[in-house]
Design a protein around this motif. Sequence first.
Motif, PDB file in Angstrom:
ATOM      1  N   VAL A 358       1.152  -1.093  -0.247  1.00  0.00           N
ATOM      2  CA  VAL A 358       0.161   0.138  -0.109  1.00  0.00           C
ATOM      3  C   VAL A 358       0.870   1.311  -0.087  1.00  0.00           C
ATOM      4  CG1 VAL A 358      -1.843   1.120   1.228  1.00  0.00           C
ATOM      5  CG2 VAL A 358      -1.949  -1.098   1.236  1.00  0.00           C
ATOM      6  N   ARG A 359       2.229   1.224   0.898  1.00  0.00           N
ATOM      7  CA  ARG A 359       3.007   2.411   0.872  1.00  0.00           C
ATOM      8  C   ARG A 359       3.531   2.617  -0.762  1.00  0.00           C
ATOM      9  NH1 ARG A 359       6.913   0.677   4.212  1.00  0.00           N
ATOM     10  NH2 ARG A 359       5.613   1.259   5.891  1.00  0.00           N
ATOM     11  N   GLU A 360       3.710   1.716  -1.531  1.00  0.00           N
ATOM     12  CA  GLU A 360       4.213   1.959  -2.790  1.00  0.00           C
ATOM     13  C   GLU A 360       3.333   2.449  -3.712  1.00  0.00           C
ATOM     14  OE1 GLU A 360       5.886  -0.527  -6.676  1.00  0.00           O
ATOM     15  OE2 GLU A 360       5.453  -1.619  -4.858  1.00  0.00           O
ATOM     16  N   LEU A 361       1.901   2.151  -3.539  1.00  0.00           N
ATOM     17  CA  LEU A 361       0.748   2.717  -4.166  1.00  0.00           C
ATOM     18  C   LEU A 361       0.624   3.992  -3.929  1.00  0.00           C
ATOM     19  CD1 LEU A 361      -1.895   2.206  -5.922  1.00  0.00           C
ATOM     20  CD2 LEU A 361      -2.999   1.095  -4.123  1.00  0.00           C
ATOM     21  N   GLU A 362       0.575   4.407  -2.844  1.00  0.00           N
ATOM     22  CA  GLU A 362       0.299   5.626  -2.289  1.00  0.00           C
ATOM     23  C   GLU A 362       1.637   6.608  -2.923  1.00  0.00           C
ATOM     24  OE1 GLU A 362      -0.930   8.332   1.568  1.00  0.00           O
ATOM     25  OE2 GLU A 362       0.078   6.422   1.952  1.00  0.00           O
ATOM     26  N   ASN A 363       2.604   6.092  -2.941  1.00  0.00           N
ATOM     27  CA  ASN A 363       3.771   6.940  -3.575  1.00  0.00           C
ATOM     28  C   ASN A 363       3.514   7.357  -5.058  1.00  0.00           C
ATOM     29  OD1 ASN A 363       4.887   7.029  -0.851  1.00  0.00           O
ATOM     30  ND2 ASN A 363       6.427   5.552  -1.187  1.00  0.00           N
ATOM     31  N   ALA A 364       3.211   6.048  -5.730  1.00  0.00           N
ATOM     32  CA  ALA A 364       3.070   6.028  -7.095  1.00  0.00           C
ATOM     33  C   ALA A 364       1.783   7.118  -7.288  1.00  0.00           C
ATOM     34  CB  ALA A 364       2.845   4.868  -7.672  1.00  0.00           C
ATOM     35  N   ILE A 365       0.792   7.213  -6.563  1.00  0.00           N
ATOM     36  CA  ILE A 365      -0.203   8.254  -6.883  1.00  0.00           C
ATOM     37  C   ILE A 365       0.211   9.768  -6.633  1.00  0.00           C
ATOM     38  CG2 ILE A 365      -2.433   8.865  -6.110  1.00  0.00           C
ATOM     39  CD1 ILE A 365      -2.434   6.178  -7.816  1.00  0.00           C
ATOM     40  N   GLU A 366       0.939   9.803  -5.392  1.00  0.00           N
ATOM     41  CA  GLU A 366       1.350  11.181  -5.146  1.00  0.00           C
ATOM     42  C   GLU A 366       2.443  11.541  -6.119  1.00  0.00           C
ATOM     43  OE1 GLU A 366       3.906  13.467  -1.691  1.00  0.00           O
ATOM     44  OE2 GLU A 366       3.467  11.250  -1.412  1.00  0.00           O
ATOM     45  N   ARG A 367       3.208  10.566  -6.818  1.00  0.00           N
ATOM     46  CA  ARG A 367       3.980  11.171  -8.040  1.00  0.00           C
ATOM     47  C   ARG A 367       3.287  11.710  -9.283  1.00  0.00           C
ATOM     48  NH1 ARG A 367       7.201   6.999  -7.609  1.00  0.00           N
ATOM     49  NH2 ARG A 367       5.990   5.773  -9.096  1.00  0.00           N
ATOM     50  N   ALA A 368       2.254  10.752  -9.490  1.00  0.00           N
ATOM     51  CA  ALA A 368       1.606  11.159 -10.551  1.00  0.00           C
ATOM     52  C   ALA A 368       0.795  12.317 -10.531  1.00  0.00           C
ATOM     53  CB  ALA A 368       0.652   9.698 -10.985  1.00  0.00           C
ATOM     54  N   THR A 369       0.303  12.606  -9.297  1.00  0.00           N
ATOM     55  CA  THR A 369      -0.368  13.773  -9.116  1.00  0.00           C
ATOM     56  C   THR A 369       0.496  15.119  -9.284  1.00  0.00           C
ATOM     57  OG1 THR A 369      -1.732  12.579  -7.379  1.00  0.00           O
ATOM     58  CG2 THR A 369      -1.883  15.056  -7.304  1.00  0.00           C
ATOM     59  N   ILE A 370       1.671  14.873  -8.870  1.00  0.00           N
ATOM     60  CA  ILE A 370       2.447  15.906  -8.881  1.00  0.00           C
ATOM     61  C   ILE A 370       2.976  16.226 -10.546  1.00  0.00           C
ATOM     62  CG2 ILE A 370       4.971  16.734  -8.394  1.00  0.00           C
ATOM     63  CD1 ILE A 370       4.606  15.498  -5.841  1.00  0.00           C
ATOM     64  N   LEU A 371       3.009  15.326 -11.253  1.00  0.00           N
ATOM     65  CA  LEU A 371       3.589  15.446 -12.417  1.00  0.00           C
ATOM     66  C   LEU A 371       2.375  15.640 -13.573  1.00  0.00           C
ATOM     67  CD1 LEU A 371       6.112  12.468 -12.517  1.00  0.00           C
ATOM     68  CD2 LEU A 371       6.619  14.597 -12.497  1.00  0.00           C
ATOM     69  N   CYS A 372       1.168  15.510 -13.051  1.00  0.00           N
ATOM     70  CA  CYS A 372       0.173  15.511 -14.275  1.00  0.00           C
ATOM     71  C   CYS A 372      -0.188  17.006 -14.153  1.00  0.00           C
ATOM     72  CB  CYS A 372      -1.286  14.797 -13.470  1.00  0.00           C
ATOM     73  SG  CYS A 372      -2.649  14.842 -14.747  1.00  0.00           S
ATOM     74  N   ASP A 373      -0.491  17.289 -15.767  1.00  0.00           N
ATOM     75  CA  ASP A 373      -0.515  18.764 -15.959  1.00  0.00           C
ATOM     76  C   ASP A 373      -1.891  18.963 -16.564  1.00  0.00           C
ATOM     77  OD1 ASP A 373       1.784  19.627 -16.075  1.00  0.00           O
ATOM     78  OD2 ASP A 373       2.441  18.763 -17.905  1.00  0.00           O
ATOM     79  N   GLY A 374      -2.977  17.756 -16.484  1.00  0.00           N
ATOM     80  CA  GLY A 374      -4.271  17.793 -16.841  1.00  0.00           C
ATOM     81  C   GLY A 374      -5.173  17.320 -15.887  1.00  0.00           C
ATOM     82  N   ASP A 375      -6.133  16.643 -16.220  1.00  0.00           N
ATOM     83  CA  ASP A 375      -7.161  15.968 -15.270  1.00  0.00           C
ATOM     84  C   ASP A 375      -6.956  14.469 -15.223  1.00  0.00           C
ATOM     85  OD1 ASP A 375      -7.939  18.296 -14.420  1.00  0.00           O
ATOM     86  OD2 ASP A 375      -9.673  18.699 -15.653  1.00  0.00           O
TER      87      ASP A 375
END
Length: 464
Positions: A358-375
């Motif tokens: 679960v920790r890896e999943l949360e980190n992946a989502i946080e990274r993607a949220t930071i990098l995402c320029d759209g929705d």
Amino acid sequence: MPRILIVEDEDIIRSAVRKLLQHAGYEVADARSVEDADSHDPDQFDLIISDLRLPGAAGTELINRAPNTPVLIMTSYASLRSAVDSMKMGAVEYIAKPFDHDEMLAAVESILARKGSGDQAQEAADASGSGPEESDPGQIMFGHCDAMQKVFTLIRKVAPTETTVLIQGESGTGKELAARALHLLSPRASKPLISVNCAAIPESLIESELFGHEKGAFTGAVSARTGLIEAADGGSLFLDEIGELPAEAQARLLRVLQESEIRKVGSTQSRKVNVRMIAATHRNLKAMTRTGEFREDLYYRLNVMQIRIPPLRERQSDILGLARRFLKRQGERMNKPNLQFSPEAMRALERHRWPGNVRELENAIERATILCDGDVISPSLLDLDSDGGDEHIPETLVEGNNEQTTRDADSASDLSLEDYFQHFVLENQDRMSETELAQKLGISRKSLWERRQRLGIPRKKSGS
């Protein structure tokens, strides 16, 4: 909406905690000192979060100035003993800096739920003499799959008892959340839950930290100190990474379990304690008893009731639910409330094995949220096929080519990247300098130090 007062003199920390709590839906006010907090009428809040060391009066002074409001103390690990003292003075819990967002939110939710349970209990007692209504573990942890529902059922059954519990699970599965649920649903919920990472405390200090010491018990013991077990008196003690306890501490802990008493280091007198013990490990304690690394009698004392938290790869139906939950939380924190996964990203999430759980999943989502320029979150933003850029684990470590790790090659697929890192450092730090370790791991010395701090791996060679 619960109202929370933050008292912290460092602007960056105060601002970060305020934004975190506001995004989580709390009404927040803040102050720089105890005197500044007085202007907010602190006893009118549902919770006070205060740094221990403040200009002027200490944060613990708020315990006296707001007797009807629970106080959560923030402190550095170096001041851990002072935090324990603050709990003896009446603080409901402490949290060590640096802390991550989930740790702070879990602590806040736990305290407010405990406060709510206490209020409900009083009302119920006044009305009919009945006890507090139990909360559901599903409010503390997430899981709709059959495996997690079995975990929740077991927690509901064992939480109201005094039974010692051993929580087993890989790194990142949520063992501490299970411990919080056990405590919160128990009759001890109004008393402290003391959490101790046994791997994070240097071996030379572990007995003093757990059992306390008398003045003059060893060099530097200029005054008597209360241990963490005594600080948990009346409540629960959560011993994370119990497999890392040294042999002498294991023997002393066994006495606590058998006799319900402790003896401080340097003392000839014992005192009774009333503590519910919850332990957790990602290691195979049964196998460790066969090699002599862990006491067999202590293992059987701890393993009265066992709760196994399944790895994320065994919770296939929970992956997208967890991912959406993390995405909503991260989107609110970063002012991106309309984020969603593309169909390809959802398939990538379901296909990934999640060795870090679960920790890896949360980190992946946080990274993607930071990098995402759209929705829309795409598979490339999740970056599930890499180990995170320059900070990689070398193939020699993963494949078992290094002679120190060959014997673990058969179980490599069951270990997370953090386990690989921890194993490699512990096996090689006696013969390698910090620079050599960092070079072999493909990271900088600074990154090596930061990972040591995060995983609780002490340095054994002071001159490296």
